[in-house]
Motif scaffolding. Structure first.
Motif, PDB file in Angstrom:
ATOM      1  N   TYR A 191      16.986  28.116 -67.012  1.00 43.47           N
ATOM      2  CA  TYR A 191      17.206  27.985 -68.447  1.00 43.47           C
ATOM      3  C   TYR A 191      15.873  27.966 -69.199  1.00 43.47           C
ATOM      4  O   TYR A 191      14.846  27.541 -68.667  1.00 43.47           O
ATOM      5  CB  TYR A 191      17.955  26.689 -68.772  1.00 43.47           C
ATOM      6  CG  TYR A 191      19.414  26.712 -68.378  1.00 43.47           C
ATOM      7  CD1 TYR A 191      20.409  26.922 -69.320  1.00 43.47           C
ATOM      8  CD2 TYR A 191      19.791  26.522 -67.053  1.00 43.47           C
ATOM      9  CE1 TYR A 191      21.752  26.951 -68.964  1.00 43.47           C
ATOM     10  CE2 TYR A 191      21.131  26.539 -66.678  1.00 43.47           C
ATOM     11  CZ  TYR A 191      22.104  26.753 -67.648  1.00 43.47           C
ATOM     12  OH  TYR A 191      23.417  26.780 -67.287  1.00 43.47           O
ATOM     13  N   LEU A 243      16.159  35.619 -79.406  1.00 43.81           N
ATOM     14  CA  LEU A 243      16.651  36.154 -78.133  1.00 43.81           C
ATOM     15  C   LEU A 243      15.710  37.222 -77.604  1.00 43.81           C
ATOM     16  O   LEU A 243      15.483  37.335 -76.398  1.00 43.81           O
ATOM     17  CB  LEU A 243      18.054  36.734 -78.320  1.00 43.81           C
ATOM     18  CG  LEU A 243      19.188  35.718 -78.487  1.00 43.81           C
ATOM     19  CD1 LEU A 243      20.485  36.429 -78.861  1.00 43.81           C
ATOM     20  CD2 LEU A 243      19.390  34.902 -77.218  1.00 43.81           C
ATOM     21  N   ALA A 293      13.836  36.996 -74.052  1.00 39.83           N
ATOM     22  CA  ALA A 293      14.107  38.045 -73.058  1.00 39.83           C
ATOM     23  C   ALA A 293      12.804  38.649 -72.555  1.00 39.83           C
ATOM     24  O   ALA A 293      12.631  38.865 -71.345  1.00 39.83           O
ATOM     25  CB  ALA A 293      14.991  39.120 -73.684  1.00 39.83           C
ATOM     26  N   THR A 304      13.751  40.038 -68.964  1.00 45.12           N
ATOM     27  CA  THR A 304      15.157  40.430 -68.986  1.00 45.12           C
ATOM     28  C   THR A 304      15.459  41.104 -70.324  1.00 45.12           C
ATOM     29  O   THR A 304      14.549  41.452 -71.073  1.00 45.12           O
ATOM     30  CB  THR A 304      16.068  39.201 -68.749  1.00 45.12           C
ATOM     31  OG1 THR A 304      17.419  39.644 -68.659  1.00 45.12           O
ATOM     32  CG2 THR A 304      15.932  38.168 -69.840  1.00 45.12           C
ATOM     33  N   LEU A 312      21.008  38.267 -71.726  1.00 45.40           N
ATOM     34  CA  LEU A 312      21.022  36.889 -72.226  1.00 45.40           C
ATOM     35  C   LEU A 312      22.347  36.580 -72.913  1.00 45.40           C
ATOM     36  O   LEU A 312      22.938  35.517 -72.714  1.00 45.40           O
ATOM     37  CB  LEU A 312      19.868  36.659 -73.212  1.00 45.40           C
ATOM     38  CG  LEU A 312      18.453  36.637 -72.645  1.00 45.40           C
ATOM     39  CD1 LEU A 312      17.454  36.395 -73.767  1.00 45.40           C
ATOM     40  CD2 LEU A 312      18.304  35.567 -71.565  1.00 45.40           C
ATOM     41  N   ASN A 337      25.069  33.787 -71.605  1.00 38.84           N
ATOM     42  CA  ASN A 337      25.331  32.629 -72.453  1.00 38.84           C
ATOM     43  C   ASN A 337      26.585  32.760 -73.305  1.00 38.84           C
ATOM     44  O   ASN A 337      26.913  31.861 -74.077  1.00 38.84           O
ATOM     45  CB  ASN A 337      24.122  32.377 -73.360  1.00 38.84           C
ATOM     46  CG  ASN A 337      22.892  31.962 -72.574  1.00 38.84           C
ATOM     47  OD1 ASN A 337      22.726  30.800 -72.240  1.00 38.84           O
ATOM     48  ND2 ASN A 337      22.029  32.936 -72.276  1.00 38.84           N
ATOM     49  N   ILE A 353      18.894  28.145 -73.123  1.00 39.60           N
ATOM     50  CA  ILE A 353      19.393  29.511 -72.961  1.00 39.60           C
ATOM     51  C   ILE A 353      19.233  29.918 -71.498  1.00 39.60           C
ATOM     52  O   ILE A 353      18.135  29.910 -70.950  1.00 39.60           O
ATOM     53  CB  ILE A 353      18.605  30.511 -73.856  1.00 39.60           C
ATOM     54  CG1 ILE A 353      18.822  30.165 -75.341  1.00 39.60           C
ATOM     55  CG2 ILE A 353      19.031  31.944 -73.573  1.00 39.60           C
ATOM     56  CD1 ILE A 353      20.242  30.370 -75.818  1.00 39.60           C
ATOM     57  N   TYR A 391      18.773  32.326 -68.482  1.00 39.09           N
ATOM     58  CA  TYR A 391      18.223  33.674 -68.380  1.00 39.09           C
ATOM     59  C   TYR A 391      18.341  34.243 -66.968  1.00 39.09           C
ATOM     60  O   TYR A 391      17.990  35.404 -66.720  1.00 39.09           O
ATOM     61  CB  TYR A 391      16.760  33.715 -68.851  1.00 39.09           C
ATOM     62  CG  TYR A 391      15.789  32.909 -68.037  1.00 39.09           C
ATOM     63  CD1 TYR A 391      15.167  33.447 -66.911  1.00 39.09           C
ATOM     64  CD2 TYR A 391      15.444  31.615 -68.417  1.00 39.09           C
ATOM     65  CE1 TYR A 391      14.251  32.720 -66.170  1.00 39.09           C
ATOM     66  CE2 TYR A 391      14.535  30.865 -67.698  1.00 39.09           C
ATOM     67  CZ  TYR A 391      13.946  31.414 -66.574  1.00 39.09           C
ATOM     68  OH  TYR A 391      13.040  30.682 -65.840  1.00 39.09           O
TER      69      TYR A 391
END
Length: 316
Positions: A272, A281, A285, A290, A295, A299, A313, A315
């Motif tokens: 996380y 975001l 990322a 990622t 994401l 989530n 969040i 990941y």
């Protein structure tokens, strides 16, 4: 002659007063139906307002009284009730369940114990009004009871400090207290309860503490099946490996790894990221190699979702 003139003037005045009084009475008579109509309109408006308030707040239909004497008292329980779980906030970022709901040490444990440290922030799970702020030496210690608009009441116990007062309105996510070890407690933790009409509901049915989320937008409570659902929730979202975890998982650092201390070779379950000021975001990322789409999928959020400071969040 003068006397006759005075009598004429007096007669004229009496006539005018009589006519004026009659007209006034007539006006009042005509006004009365208008007043009755306005009263009827006001009554309908008030009834409509009450109806809309009760529709927005199911708690208004579930609970007859409001007091700060009893932490929980059983009232008439519906056979089923739809609980709105939207617009929630996790009471703590800790994802460690150290004690499940249900039978424990020969008695019923009416909530879930979550590992927190003394001084950790505790937040209101939903919008509502604070019903109780009390201290119980041989039980809850410092505790808070909040009645929410969705019909639930939540209890936050063993706090080191309460930061709200009775009758105070709170929003989901408002800070209400600090984690602690007061009352009947063997270590710092948060005892968290969810109740409906005084009946304890397993919080694991509603909340997924490991993933810091609710299980769905709504939950249909059924009195007949609650016991079995509670056992299933404990199996799926209850404590793991006796509730022994690394401190990193508890404190919610930027990178949080779920791993039992009894098995250092275990592979991390999830990773996380704790949202910092100004992060999006896209930046998260990029930082973890990622994509925003991944994401969002992990989530269960949209790309337009506004992130909150301190939010976890996932990941990976």
């Amino acid at each position: 002659m003068q006397r006759q003139n005075l009598l004429k003037i007096l007669f004229t005045l009496i006539t005018l007063l009589t006519l004026t009084s009659a007209k006034a009475q007539d006006m009042l008579a005509r006004q009365a139906p208008v007043d009755r109509k306005m009263k009827a309109v006001d009554t309908l408006t008030l009834k409509d307002l009450i109806y809309r308030e009760q529709a927005a707040s199911p708690a208004a239909d579930l609970y007859e009284g409001w007091d700060n004497i009893y932490a929980h008292r059983a009232t008439e329980m519906p056979d089923s009730f739809l609980i709105d779980l939207q617009d929630f906030c996790m009471p703590t970022p800790s994802r460690i369940v150290t004690s499940n709901f249900g039978a424990r040490w020969g008695r019923q444990h009416k909530g879930i114990d979550l590992k927190v440290y003394t001084g950790d922030t505790i937040r209101s799970a939903f919008k509502g009004k604070v019903r109780m702020v009390k201290y119980e030496r041989k039980g809850y210690g410092n505790y808070i009871v909040i009645r929410h608009d969705n019909g639930l009441e939540t209890t936050y116990a063993h706090l080191s400090k309460s930061l709200v007062s009775e009758e105070q309105d709170v929003e989901a996510g408002d800070v209400i207290g600090l984690g602690g070890n007061t009352g009947r407690s063997t270590g710092s933790h948060l005892h968290f309860e969810t109740r409906l009409c005084g009946m304890a509901i397993n919080p694991a049915i509603l909340f997924d503490f490991r993933n810091q989320d609710v299980v769905a937008d709504t939950y249909l409570f059924r009195k007949a099946t609650h016991s079995e659902e509670s056992k299933l929730a404990n199996a799926v979202r209850g404590k793991v490996n006796g509730g022994q975890y690394t401190r990193e998982q508890v404190t919610g650092k930027e990178e949080v790894i779920v791993r039992s201390v009894d098995n250092d070779e275990a592979q991390p379950r999830s990773r996380y990221h704790k949202v910092k000021k100004g992060e999006t975001l896209s930046t998260i990322a990029k930082k973890h190699g990622t994509t925003v789409s991944k994401l969002c999928k992990l989530n269960k959020i949209s790309k337009s979702k506004k992130l909150k400071l301190g939010q976890l969040i996932k990941y990976s």
